[in-house]
Design a protein around this motif. Structure first.
Motif, PDB file in Angstrom:
ATOM      1  N   ALA A 107      41.419 -47.237  26.664  1.00 40.42           N
ATOM      2  CA  ALA A 107      40.152 -46.792  25.297  1.00 40.42           C
ATOM      3  C   ALA A 107      38.991 -45.802  25.376  1.00 40.42           C
ATOM      4  O   ALA A 107      39.132 -44.949  24.408  1.00 40.42           O
ATOM      5  CB  ALA A 107      39.993 -48.609  24.629  1.00 40.42           C
ATOM      6  N   PHE A 108      38.428 -45.658  26.159  1.00 39.21           N
ATOM      7  CA  PHE A 108      37.555 -45.096  26.794  1.00 39.21           C
ATOM      8  C   PHE A 108      37.476 -43.758  27.091  1.00 39.21           C
ATOM      9  O   PHE A 108      36.919 -42.816  27.198  1.00 39.21           O
ATOM     10  CB  PHE A 108      35.876 -45.314  27.155  1.00 39.21           C
ATOM     11  N   VAL A 165      37.590 -40.620  25.085  1.00 34.06           N
ATOM     12  CA  VAL A 165      36.453 -39.874  23.902  1.00 34.06           C
ATOM     13  C   VAL A 165      35.260 -39.264  24.115  1.00 34.06           C
ATOM     14  O   VAL A 165      34.799 -39.815  25.377  1.00 34.06           O
ATOM     15  CB  VAL A 165      36.005 -42.131  23.598  1.00 34.06           C
ATOM     16  N   VAL A 215      33.864 -52.027  21.938  1.00 31.75           N
ATOM     17  CA  VAL A 215      35.346 -52.477  21.040  1.00 31.75           C
ATOM     18  C   VAL A 215      36.038 -51.809  21.611  1.00 31.75           C
ATOM     19  O   VAL A 215      36.147 -50.485  21.463  1.00 31.75           O
ATOM     20  CB  VAL A 215      34.595 -53.002  20.467  1.00 31.75           C
ATOM     21  N   ALA A 216      37.577 -52.195  22.015  1.00 32.65           N
ATOM     22  CA  ALA A 216      38.814 -51.263  22.944  1.00 32.65           C
ATOM     23  C   ALA A 216      39.318 -51.682  22.466  1.00 32.65           C
ATOM     24  O   ALA A 216      39.877 -53.132  22.321  1.00 32.65           O
ATOM     25  CB  ALA A 216      38.375 -51.074  24.465  1.00 32.65           C
ATOM     26  N   VAL A 217      41.049 -50.908  22.746  1.00 31.13           N
ATOM     27  CA  VAL A 217      42.180 -50.619  22.188  1.00 31.13           C
ATOM     28  C   VAL A 217      42.899 -49.895  22.549  1.00 31.13           C
ATOM     29  O   VAL A 217      42.591 -48.972  22.741  1.00 31.13           O
ATOM     30  CB  VAL A 217      42.750 -50.969  20.557  1.00 31.13           C
ATOM     31  N   GLN A 251      46.450 -48.233  18.943  1.00 34.06           N
ATOM     32  CA  GLN A 251      45.566 -47.825  17.913  1.00 34.06           C
ATOM     33  C   GLN A 251      45.876 -47.542  17.289  1.00 34.06           C
ATOM     34  O   GLN A 251      47.057 -46.844  16.315  1.00 34.06           O
ATOM     35  CB  GLN A 251      44.232 -46.838  18.490  1.00 34.06           C
ATOM     36  N   HIS A 252      45.059 -48.145  15.605  1.00 34.67           N
ATOM     37  CA  HIS A 252      45.168 -47.754  14.243  1.00 34.67           C
ATOM     38  C   HIS A 252      46.656 -48.976  13.885  1.00 34.67           C
ATOM     39  O   HIS A 252      47.372 -48.296  13.166  1.00 34.67           O
ATOM     40  CB  HIS A 252      45.522 -45.788  14.017  1.00 34.67           C
ATOM     41  N   GLN A 253      46.239 -49.733  14.281  1.00 33.62           N
ATOM     42  CA  GLN A 253      47.462 -50.880  13.761  1.00 33.62           C
ATOM     43  C   GLN A 253      46.862 -51.937  12.979  1.00 33.62           C
ATOM     44  O   GLN A 253      46.809 -53.175  13.275  1.00 33.62           O
ATOM     45  CB  GLN A 253      48.261 -51.495  15.412  1.00 33.62           C
ATOM     46  N   GLY A 254      45.388 -51.937  13.386  1.00 36.29           N
ATOM     47  CA  GLY A 254      44.580 -53.086  12.913  1.00 36.29           C
ATOM     48  C   GLY A 254      44.376 -54.170  13.997  1.00 36.29           C
ATOM     49  O   GLY A 254      43.547 -55.063  13.731  1.00 36.29           O
ATOM     50  N   ILE A 255      44.174 -53.820  15.003  1.00 33.88           N
ATOM     51  CA  ILE A 255      43.874 -54.483  16.707  1.00 33.88           C
ATOM     52  C   ILE A 255      42.453 -54.378  16.402  1.00 33.88           C
ATOM     53  O   ILE A 255      41.882 -55.980  16.322  1.00 33.88           O
ATOM     54  CB  ILE A 255      44.848 -54.096  17.673  1.00 33.88           C
ATOM     55  N   GLY A 256      42.040 -53.176  15.995  1.00 33.41           N
ATOM     56  CA  GLY A 256      40.026 -53.124  15.860  1.00 33.41           C
ATOM     57  C   GLY A 256      39.327 -53.942  15.380  1.00 33.41           C
ATOM     58  O   GLY A 256      38.799 -55.104  15.771  1.00 33.41           O
ATOM     59  N   LYS A 257      40.217 -54.093  14.105  1.00 30.58           N
ATOM     60  CA  LYS A 257      39.524 -54.781  12.692  1.00 30.58           C
ATOM     61  C   LYS A 257      39.254 -56.510  12.793  1.00 30.58           C
ATOM     62  O   LYS A 257      38.771 -56.629  12.402  1.00 30.58           O
ATOM     63  CB  LYS A 257      40.202 -54.027  11.533  1.00 30.58           C
ATOM     64  N   ASN A 262      30.730 -42.241  12.291  1.00 27.28           N
ATOM     65  CA  ASN A 262      32.407 -42.338  12.244  1.00 27.28           C
ATOM     66  C   ASN A 262      33.126 -43.192  12.352  1.00 27.28           C
ATOM     67  O   ASN A 262      33.734 -43.489  11.955  1.00 27.28           O
ATOM     68  CB  ASN A 262      32.604 -41.392  12.219  1.00 27.28           C
TER      69      ASN A 262
HETATM   70  C1  LIG Z   1      37.659 -47.684  17.665  1.00 30.60           C
HETATM   71  C2  LIG Z   1      38.800 -49.179  18.044  1.00 30.60           C
HETATM   72  C3  LIG Z   1      38.372 -50.389  18.582  1.00 30.60           C
HETATM   73  C4  LIG Z   1      39.431 -49.237  16.712  1.00 30.60           C
HETATM   74  O1  LIG Z   1      40.823 -49.598  17.224  1.00 30.60           O
HETATM   75  P1  LIG Z   1      41.865 -50.188  16.053  1.00 30.60           P
HETATM   76  O2  LIG Z   1      42.342 -51.139  16.833  1.00 30.60           O
HETATM   77  O3  LIG Z   1      42.314 -48.773  16.415  1.00 30.60           O
HETATM   78  O4  LIG Z   1      41.311 -49.645  14.615  1.00 30.60           O
HETATM   79  P2  LIG Z   1      42.059 -50.035  12.694  1.00 30.60           P
HETATM   80  O5  LIG Z   1      43.314 -50.249  13.466  1.00 30.60           O
HETATM   81  O6  LIG Z   1      41.661 -51.639  13.163  1.00 30.60           O
HETATM   82  O7  LIG Z   1      41.652 -49.396  12.125  1.00 30.60           O
HETATM   83  C5  LIG Z   1      40.180 -50.093  11.869  1.00 30.60           C
HETATM   84  C6  LIG Z   1      39.263 -49.320  10.995  1.00 30.60           C
HETATM   85  O8  LIG Z   1      38.420 -48.706  11.842  1.00 30.60           O
HETATM   86  C7  LIG Z   1      38.631 -46.791  11.513  1.00 30.60           C
HETATM   87  N1  LIG Z   1      38.841 -46.561  12.834  1.00 30.60           N
HETATM   88  C8  LIG Z   1      40.221 -46.516  14.040  1.00 30.60           C
HETATM   89  N2  LIG Z   1      39.568 -46.525  14.747  1.00 30.60           N
HETATM   90  C9  LIG Z   1      38.666 -45.607  14.094  1.00 30.60           C
HETATM   91  C10 LIG Z   1      38.070 -43.720  14.934  1.00 30.60           C
HETATM   92  N3  LIG Z   1      38.017 -43.613  16.288  1.00 30.60           N
HETATM   93  N4  LIG Z   1      36.854 -43.431  14.124  1.00 30.60           N
HETATM   94  C11 LIG Z   1      36.947 -44.030  12.891  1.00 30.60           C
HETATM   95  N5  LIG Z   1      37.420 -44.780  12.047  1.00 30.60           N
HETATM   96  C12 LIG Z   1      38.382 -45.268  12.737  1.00 30.60           C
HETATM   97  C13 LIG Z   1      40.065 -46.654  10.282  1.00 30.60           C
HETATM   98  O9  LIG Z   1      40.814 -46.366   9.965  1.00 30.60           O
HETATM   99  C14 LIG Z   1      40.839 -48.764  10.381  1.00 30.60           C
HETATM  100  O10 LIG Z   1      39.942 -48.513   8.839  1.00 30.60           O
HETATM  101  P3  LIG Z   1      40.613 -48.521   6.873  1.00 30.60           P
HETATM  102  O11 LIG Z   1      40.365 -50.428   7.388  1.00 30.60           O
HETATM  103  O12 LIG Z   1      39.679 -48.098   6.375  1.00 30.60           O
HETATM  104  O13 LIG Z   1      41.818 -48.145   7.486  1.00 30.60           O
HETATM  105  C15 LIG Z   1      40.104 -47.943  18.922  1.00 30.60           C
HETATM  106  O14 LIG Z   1      40.164 -47.040  18.184  1.00 30.60           O
HETATM  107  C16 LIG Z   1      39.598 -47.621  20.307  1.00 30.60           C
HETATM  108  O15 LIG Z   1      39.480 -48.314  21.619  1.00 30.60           O
HETATM  109  N6  LIG Z   1      38.727 -46.283  20.061  1.00 30.60           N
HETATM  110  C17 LIG Z   1      38.433 -46.663  21.404  1.00 30.60           C
HETATM  111  C18 LIG Z   1      36.719 -47.219  22.160  1.00 30.60           C
HETATM  112  C19 LIG Z   1      36.073 -46.562  21.083  1.00 30.60           C
HETATM  113  O16 LIG Z   1      35.630 -45.256  20.648  1.00 30.60           O
HETATM  114  N7  LIG Z   1      35.546 -47.634  20.349  1.00 30.60           N
HETATM  115  C20 LIG Z   1      34.156 -47.606  19.287  1.00 30.60           C
HETATM  116  C21 LIG Z   1      33.127 -47.639  20.544  1.00 30.60           C
HETATM  117  S1  LIG Z   1      32.174 -48.690  21.508  1.00 30.60           S
END
Ligand SMILES: CC(C)(COP(=O)(O)OP(=O)(O)OC[C@H]1O[C@@H](n2cnc3c(N)ncnc32)[C@H](O)[C@@H]1OP(=O)(O)O)[C@@H](O)C(=O)NCCC(=O)NCCS
Length: 122
Positions: free
Chosen positions: A24-25, A28, A84-86, A91-97, A122
């Motif tokens: 995931a990272f 990034v 938090v990591a997906v 990604q962008h399918q609601g798993i992180g949320k 952000n």
């Molecule tokens: C950040 C992360 C965990 C989000 O998980 P995800 O499953 O992709 O996110 P979701 O689909 O559940 O989206 C949840 C919300 O976060 C937003 N979002 C997701 N990834 C985002 C990102 N990288 N930047 C900003 N917003 C983000 C989505 O738009 C969504 O918003 P909404 O509910 O208003 O539409 C995932 O993208 C990831 O692993 N990223 C790389 C690691 C990272 O940067 N972790 C965070 C720092 S610890």
């Protein structure tokens, strides 16, 4: 949305959790790609208060960690969210949320005062 479940980590998930954080990272910009070490250090220190995985088709595809934080004013019962990591392809399918909401629900259930998160606004 892909089908997944959120559950507590088990010892047999530890390798997969490391892998999920690495993947995931990997790309990034603000990351030093050390998040998987943070998870290990928290676990080894007994500070991984809530550690949840997202599982899809019997594979760990996401992870979130919550650990205790201390405030300089002595406030108690606070936790920090992260990492938090997906995995990138899901990604962008609601798993992180879902991971975060489940973790916050767990914290509420143990009477936590609140939860903070540090990082890119952000
Ligand atoms: C950040 C992360 C965990 C989000 O998980 P995800 O499953 O992709 O996110 P979701 O689909 O559940 O989206 C949840 C919300 O976060 C937003 N979002 C997701 N990834 C985002 C990102 N990288 N930047 C900003 N917003 C983000 C989505 O738009 C969504 O918003 P909404 O509910 O208003 O539409 C995932 O993208 C990831 O692993 N990223 C790389 C690691 C990272 O940067 N972790 C965070 C720092 S610890």
């Amino acid at each position: 949305m892909s089908k997944f479940i959120i559950r507590l980590e088990q010892p047999e998930d530890f390798v997969a959790i490391t892998r999920v954080n690495e993947l995931a990272f990997k790309s990034v910009p603000h990351s030093e790609q050390t998040e998987h070490f943070i998870v290990l250090a928290l676990r080894n220190a007994g500070a991984l208060s809530v550690s949840l995985v997202a599982e899809r088709s019997n594979q760990v595809v996401g992870h979130v960690a919550f650990s205790p934080v201390q405030f300089s004013d002595g406030s108690i019962g606070w936790y920090g969210l992260g990492p938090v990591a997906v995995i990138p392809e899901l990604q962008h399918q609601g798993i992180g949320k879902a991971l975060i909401n489940s973790g916050l629900a767990s914290l509420r259930s143990v009477g936590a005062s609140g939860c903070v998160v540090l990082g890119d606004p952000n």
